[in-house]
Design an enzyme around this catalytic site. Structure first.
Site, short mmCIF file in Angstrom:
data_model
loop_
_atom_site.label_atom_id
_atom_site.label_comp_id
_atom_site.label_asym_id
_atom_site.label_seq_id
_atom_site.Cartn_x
_atom_site.Cartn_y
_atom_site.Cartn_z
N GLY A 89 -6.52 8.71 6.38
CA GLY A 89 -4.99 8.76 6.22
C GLY A 89 -4.42 10.27 6.41
NE ARG A 105 -8.45 5.27 5.86
CZ ARG A 105 -7.49 4.89 5.39
NH1 ARG A 105 -6.94 3.58 5.62
NH2 ARG A 105 -6.77 5.64 4.35
CG ASP A 164 -12.69 9.08 -1.26
OD1 ASP A 164 -12.06 8.59 -0.23
OD2 ASP A 164 -12.82 8.63 -2.10
CB THR A 205 -6.20 12.21 0.52
OG1 THR A 205 -5.62 11.09 -0.28
CG2 THR A 205 -6.92 12.99 -0.76
CG ASP A 211 -4.17 8.21 -2.78
OD1 ASP A 211 -3.01 8.04 -2.35
OD2 ASP A 211 -4.98 7.39 -2.73
CG ASP A 224 -8.20 10.10 -4.46
OD1 ASP A 224 -8.02 11.10 -3.49
OD2 ASP A 224 -8.36 8.98 -4.06
NE ARG A 228 -7.55 2.43 -1.08
CZ ARG A 228 -7.97 2.78 0.21
NH1 ARG A 228 -7.47 1.71 1.35
NH2 ARG A 228 -8.17 3.70 0.56
O1 F6P Z 1 -6.37 6.37 0.71
C1 F6P Z 1 -5.14 6.97 0.47
C2 F6P Z 1 -3.97 6.00 0.30
O2 F6P Z 1 -2.72 6.58 0.30
C3 F6P Z 1 -4.03 4.91 -0.56
O3 F6P Z 1 -3.53 4.91 -1.90
C4 F6P Z 1 -3.64 3.50 0.03
O4 F6P Z 1 -4.06 2.43 -0.71
C5 F6P Z 1 -4.03 3.73 1.28
O5 F6P Z 1 -4.08 5.12 1.77
C6 F6P Z 1 -3.25 3.01 2.36
O6 F6P Z 1 -4.16 2.93 3.74
P1 F6P Z 1 -3.93 1.98 4.64
O7 F6P Z 1 -2.60 2.02 5.30
O8 F6P Z 1 -4.96 2.53 5.73
O9 F6P Z 1 -4.38 0.65 4.18
#
Ligand code: F6P
Length: 353
Positions: free
Chosen positions: A15, A76, A107, A130, A132, A134, A176
């Site tokens: 992301g 990805r 990660d 990221t 998040d 995390d 998430r």
């Molecule tokens: O992994 C980072 C994040 O912001 C998560 O919190 C979220 O669920 C995800 O990306 C959403 O990604 P996508 O749009 O690819 O589902």
């Protein structure tokens, strides 16, 4: 600086997050500074497999420090999860005389980097990017600060309408697996309740909390929910549960969504990205590999990629207590908080914080 490396590749993966461009700029310009070639690799690991990369110079990265997204694009990449895909990626790196890699991502991207590094003994350094926040081994990831400000801005606007119409808003934010965004933006925006994946508050306790809020005279409320929270199935289920049980609340759901990924990076993210980019290149030139650049107590450090991907960074539990105290809980607190077990657990350490 012992320098065996002649060309460094940089890619952004997973992301996108605000600050990735500032990191790419820093990597390219640090290479120029040390007289090392630099290649921008497009679309993350996919660009390695497709040989989609080009040589960059200081001017290639002009006017990008202030831009969200990533000029290198991101992806990805499923193919990179296969041995065959990684073999092709390695061949392309060799073909282009690239002998070191900087990976900006989260990660998942670091897992790929680690496997690749082990298979081909190829020098890799990661920069945590990221929203998040995390990743273990760093207090901050690139984009997190900007995302927090985006969320705060959104909730401030929602609060205007919530109070004008006496409504309860359930605001879903990203996360998430981690509640950093929800917890910090929730406190910053003065949310009445904050639900995060790290704890299951339970729907009944949420109702208790909202009842208290209503009794205290509040006519509008904001509940911030991280998308990975387990209290309900999802925010819509939480909303109807509240409406069914507390009919005096008019409930609306607002999902902040992918606007959290984009936007002009904050000054904090730009500076962090610049520092991490310089550090990543210089770490590679000092023959480090299989490490992530992290920031701990204002100091940049290298942290093993293996450790970085092992678990999630922990939330600051004291923030939960801060949220409890500053929201409804203090308004008519006579009985245990809806989060009583947690509140009392934290009571003990309160004076220290
Ligand atoms: O992994 C980072 C994040 O912001 C998560 O919190 C979220 O669920 C995800 O990306 C959403 O990604 P996508 O749009 O690819 O589902």
């Amino acid at each position: 600086m012992t320098n065996k490396i002649k060309n460094i590749g940089v890619l952004t993966s997973g992301g996108d997050s605000p600050g990735m461009n500032a990191a790419v700029r820093a990597v390219v310009r640090t290479c120029v500074f040390h007289n090392v070639g630099c290649y921008g690799i497009y679309q993350g690991y996919q660009g390695l497999i497709d040989n989609n990369m080009e040589s960059m110079n200081a001017r290639s990265v002009k006017d990008i420090i202030n831009k969200g997204g990533t000029i290198l694009k991101s992806a990805r990449c499923l193919e990179f999860r296969t041995t065959e895909g990684r073999k092709t990626a390695h061949e392309n790196l060799i073909k282009n005389n690239i002998d070191g890699l900087v990976v900006v991502g989260g990660d998942g991207s670091f897992t790929g980097a680690m496997i690749f590094q082990k298979e081909f003994n190829f020098p890799v350094i990661g920069i945590p990017g990221t929203i998040d926040n995390d990743i273990q081994g760093t207090r901050f990831t690139l984009g997190y600060d900007t995302a927090l400000n985006t969320v705060i801005d959104a909730i401030d606007k929602i609060r205007d309408t919530a109070s004008s119409h006496n409504r309860l808003f359930i605001v879903e934010v990203m996360g998430r697996d981690a509640g950093h965004i929800a917890l910090n933006a929730g406190i910053g925006a003065g949310a009445e309740e904050i639900l995060i994946p790290e704890e299951n508050m339970g729907l009944d306790r949420l109702l208790e909390s909202l009842k208290r809020s209503e009794k205290s005279g509040k006519s509008s409320s904001i509940v911030v929910v991280a998308e990975g929270d387990k209290t309900g199935e999802n925010v819509f289920e939480i909303a109807s549960y509240i409406e069914n049980n507390l009919p005096y609340y008019e409930v609306r759901v607002s999902v902040v969504g992918h606007m959290q990924w984009g936007g002009t990076p904050s000054c904090f993210d730009r500076v962090l990205a610049s520092r991490m980019g310089v550090f990543a290149v210089e770490s590679l030139l000092e023959n480090n590999s299989n490490k992530m650049v992290g920031i701990i107590d204002e100091t940049l450090k290298l942290f093993p990629l293996e450790e970085a991907i092992k678990g999630k960074s922990q939330i600051n539990e004291n923030l939960i207590r801060v949220s409890d105290i500053l929201s409804i809980y203090c308004l008519l607190y006579t009985s245990p908080s809806p989060r009583d077990s947690r509140a009392s657990r934290m009571q003990a350490s309160a004076v220290k914080k």
